[in-house]
Scaffold this motif. Structure first.
Motif, PDB file in Angstrom:
ATOM      1  N   TYR A 243      12.364  -2.913  -8.326  1.00  0.00           N
ATOM      2  CA  TYR A 243      11.327  -1.977  -7.883  1.00  0.00           C
ATOM      3  C   TYR A 243      11.609  -1.442  -6.489  1.00  0.00           C
ATOM      4  O   TYR A 243      10.995  -0.462  -6.064  1.00  0.00           O
ATOM      5  CB  TYR A 243       9.953  -2.657  -7.908  1.00  0.00           C
ATOM      6  CG  TYR A 243       9.517  -3.001  -9.309  1.00  0.00           C
ATOM      7  CD1 TYR A 243       8.898  -2.063 -10.121  1.00  0.00           C
ATOM      8  CD2 TYR A 243       9.757  -4.267  -9.833  1.00  0.00           C
ATOM      9  CE1 TYR A 243       8.524  -2.380 -11.413  1.00  0.00           C
ATOM     10  CE2 TYR A 243       9.388  -4.589 -11.125  1.00  0.00           C
ATOM     11  CZ  TYR A 243       8.780  -3.644 -11.909  1.00  0.00           C
ATOM     12  OH  TYR A 243       8.417  -3.955 -13.196  1.00  0.00           O
ATOM     13  N   CYS A 247      13.641   3.257  -4.503  1.00  0.00           N
ATOM     14  CA  CYS A 247      12.205   3.540  -4.623  1.00  0.00           C
ATOM     15  C   CYS A 247      11.836   4.860  -3.950  1.00  0.00           C
ATOM     16  O   CYS A 247      10.807   5.469  -4.287  1.00  0.00           O
ATOM     17  CB  CYS A 247      11.368   2.396  -4.054  1.00  0.00           C
ATOM     18  SG  CYS A 247      11.709   2.018  -2.317  1.00  0.00           S
ATOM     19  N   ASP A 250      11.821   7.485  -6.743  1.00  0.00           N
ATOM     20  CA  ASP A 250      11.118   7.169  -7.985  1.00  0.00           C
ATOM     21  C   ASP A 250       9.625   7.012  -7.695  1.00  0.00           C
ATOM     22  O   ASP A 250       9.197   6.022  -7.098  1.00  0.00           O
ATOM     23  CB  ASP A 250      11.686   5.879  -8.584  1.00  0.00           C
ATOM     24  CG  ASP A 250      11.201   5.616  -9.997  1.00  0.00           C
ATOM     25  OD1 ASP A 250       9.999   5.807 -10.255  1.00  0.00           O
ATOM     26  OD2 ASP A 250      12.015   5.192 -10.838  1.00  0.00           O
ATOM     27  N   LYS A 253       7.897   3.791  -9.134  1.00  0.00           N
ATOM     28  CA  LYS A 253       8.153   2.591  -8.345  1.00  0.00           C
ATOM     29  C   LYS A 253       7.271   2.571  -7.100  1.00  0.00           C
ATOM     30  O   LYS A 253       6.701   1.534  -6.748  1.00  0.00           O
ATOM     31  CB  LYS A 253       9.629   2.514  -7.940  1.00  0.00           C
ATOM     32  CG  LYS A 253      10.580   2.209  -9.079  1.00  0.00           C
ATOM     33  CD  LYS A 253      12.010   2.080  -8.577  1.00  0.00           C
ATOM     34  CE  LYS A 253      12.969   1.755  -9.721  1.00  0.00           C
ATOM     35  NZ  LYS A 253      14.369   1.615  -9.238  1.00  0.00           N
ATOM     36  N   ARG A 254       7.134   3.696  -6.450  1.00  0.00           N
ATOM     37  CA  ARG A 254       6.308   3.739  -5.239  1.00  0.00           C
ATOM     38  C   ARG A 254       4.847   3.466  -5.571  1.00  0.00           C
ATOM     39  O   ARG A 254       4.139   2.800  -4.794  1.00  0.00           O
ATOM     40  CB  ARG A 254       6.453   5.096  -4.540  1.00  0.00           C
ATOM     41  CG  ARG A 254       7.837   5.308  -3.923  1.00  0.00           C
ATOM     42  CD  ARG A 254       7.828   6.462  -2.932  1.00  0.00           C
ATOM     43  NE  ARG A 254       7.422   7.715  -3.537  1.00  0.00           N
ATOM     44  CZ  ARG A 254       8.223   8.547  -4.197  1.00  0.00           C
ATOM     45  NH1 ARG A 254       9.509   8.221  -4.356  1.00  0.00           N
ATOM     46  NH2 ARG A 254       7.766   9.679  -4.703  1.00  0.00           N
ATOM     47  N   LEU A 257       4.566  -0.280  -6.030  1.00  0.00           N
ATOM     48  CA  LEU A 257       4.659  -0.955  -4.731  1.00  0.00           C
ATOM     49  C   LEU A 257       3.371  -0.779  -3.926  1.00  0.00           C
ATOM     50  O   LEU A 257       2.911  -1.718  -3.261  1.00  0.00           O
ATOM     51  CB  LEU A 257       5.855  -0.415  -3.948  1.00  0.00           C
ATOM     52  CG  LEU A 257       7.240  -0.689  -4.561  1.00  0.00           C
ATOM     53  CD1 LEU A 257       8.328   0.003  -3.749  1.00  0.00           C
ATOM     54  CD2 LEU A 257       7.505  -2.184  -4.651  1.00  0.00           C
ATOM     55  N   GLU A 281      15.041   2.935   1.620  1.00  0.00           N
ATOM     56  CA  GLU A 281      14.171   1.902   1.040  1.00  0.00           C
ATOM     57  C   GLU A 281      13.385   1.185   2.132  1.00  0.00           C
ATOM     58  O   GLU A 281      12.210   0.827   1.937  1.00  0.00           O
ATOM     59  CB  GLU A 281      15.031   0.918   0.243  1.00  0.00           C
ATOM     60  CG  GLU A 281      15.699   1.549  -0.978  1.00  0.00           C
ATOM     61  CD  GLU A 281      16.926   0.790  -1.473  1.00  0.00           C
ATOM     62  OE1 GLU A 281      17.541   1.251  -2.448  1.00  0.00           O
ATOM     63  OE2 GLU A 281      17.278  -0.235  -0.866  1.00  0.00           O
ATOM     64  N   CYS A 285       9.158   1.031   2.268  1.00  0.00           N
ATOM     65  CA  CYS A 285       8.446  -0.250   2.355  1.00  0.00           C
ATOM     66  C   CYS A 285       7.680  -0.368   3.667  1.00  0.00           C
ATOM     67  O   CYS A 285       6.572  -0.930   3.700  1.00  0.00           O
ATOM     68  CB  CYS A 285       9.431  -1.404   2.204  1.00  0.00           C
ATOM     69  SG  CYS A 285      10.145  -1.519   0.543  1.00  0.00           S
TER      70      CYS A 285
END
Length: 306
Positions: A243, A247, A250, A253-254, A257, A281, A285
């Motif tokens: 994931y 990310c 995508d 995926k976000r 998250l 990434e 995050c």
């Protein structure tokens, strides 16, 4: 009969010469090659006897014993060989400062971790290997991890039959090195495969009663892992690298998250993104409010110096 199995470890002996017993008939052999040749013609269950000590192996199928003999170097390594922990850094996402490390088991003769754990699972040595991995991680913490930093140590719940008994060895090693329990975070590997949640709750409780923290590893979007998050209330969760990878490119995926970050925040759980390899990434995050990060972008697992 001598039994090689205990609750938390297994010892598989190899008698270079002795007797193999088939249908209560004793057949002497002078080498493992000779024993192998004889077993290749046998279909029944067998056991071996050391003629000097009179020790006996467990009764198993001839084919299983043949496989043990073929893999005896790896089995001997798991039981008696030399290991070490390699340490991979974990950082605070907001500051970039090091939070601690994950300790990863490595053999001194370069047998791959995958081969070690494959053999351990095949021959009933996974508890032994898991125990040795915890011991090496504690040793590495003593020698190479600063007192204000944490060490993540992997464990398989299936190797801990009775937490009150099986974990005593781990606690004793921590005490022997004079380390504070709060320096350790024990993380469940293969979270998605955990079936007995009640047992894992008991394991977590045992760690926590001794002043340690616990974590779930490889948390993904599946119902089972998110449900366990609510039931187990770990101190930390590690988000599956699948994931995290790309990310930034995508949206699904976000979204995942973001949702798991909101859930962990509402439960006061520290969240860690693992498998980070790209700056993009890191940015995603960090923007989502993740606490910690781990991956090749920050450093590969490496041996420590005494």
């Amino acid at each position: 009969m001598w039994s090689p199995c205990t609750a938390c470890s297994t010892n598989i002996p190899f008698f270079e010469r002795g007797l193999v017993v088939v249908n209560d008939t004793f057949h002497p052999y002078e080498s493992l090659d000779e024993l192998t040749a004889h077993l290749s013609t046998v279909e029944e269950d067998v056991y071996c006897v050391d003629q000097v000590t009179k020790r006996q192996t467990a009764i198993i199928s001839a084919s299983n014993l043949l496989e043990q003999i073929a893999n005896r170097d790896t089995i001997e390594l798991i039981q008696h060989g030399e290991f070490e922990s390699h340490l991979q850094p974990i950082v605070h996402l907001d500051t970039g400062e090091r939070f601690g490390y994950e300790a990863l088991l490595r053999s001194r003769n370069n047998v791959s971790p995958g081969e070690l754990f494959r053999a351990a699972n095949c021959f009933g040595l996974h508890s032994k290997l898991d125990q040795r991995a915890r011991a090496e991680a504690i040793k590495a913490t003593y020698h190479a991890v600063a007192p204000h930093e944490k060490t993540f140590i992997n464990f398989l719940p299936s190797t801990i039959y009775n937490p009150d008994y099986c974990l005593q060895h781990t606690f004793e090693i921590i005490d022997q090195y004079g380390l504070s329990p709060d320096r350790f975070i024990f993380e469940v590997v293969e979270t998605e495969k955990v079936q007995d949640v009640a047992h894992l709750q008991h394991v977590f409780s045992t760690y926590k009663k001794r002043g340690m923290k616990v974590a779930l590893d490889d948390v993904g979007a599946g119902f089972s892992t998110l449900d366990m998050l609510r039931r187990l209330k770990p101190d930390y969760v590690k988000i599956d690298r699948s994931y995290i990878s790309f990310c930034d490119q995508d949206a699904e995926k976000r979204t995942f998250l973001k949702n798991v970050r909101q859930l962990t925040k509402s439960m006061d759980i520290t969240i860690l993104a693992e498998g980070i390899e790209r700056a993009e990434e890191v940015d995603v995050c960090r923007e989502l409010g993740f606490d910690l990060a781990q991956g090749y972008y920050f450093g590969k697992p490496s041996p420590y110096s005494l």
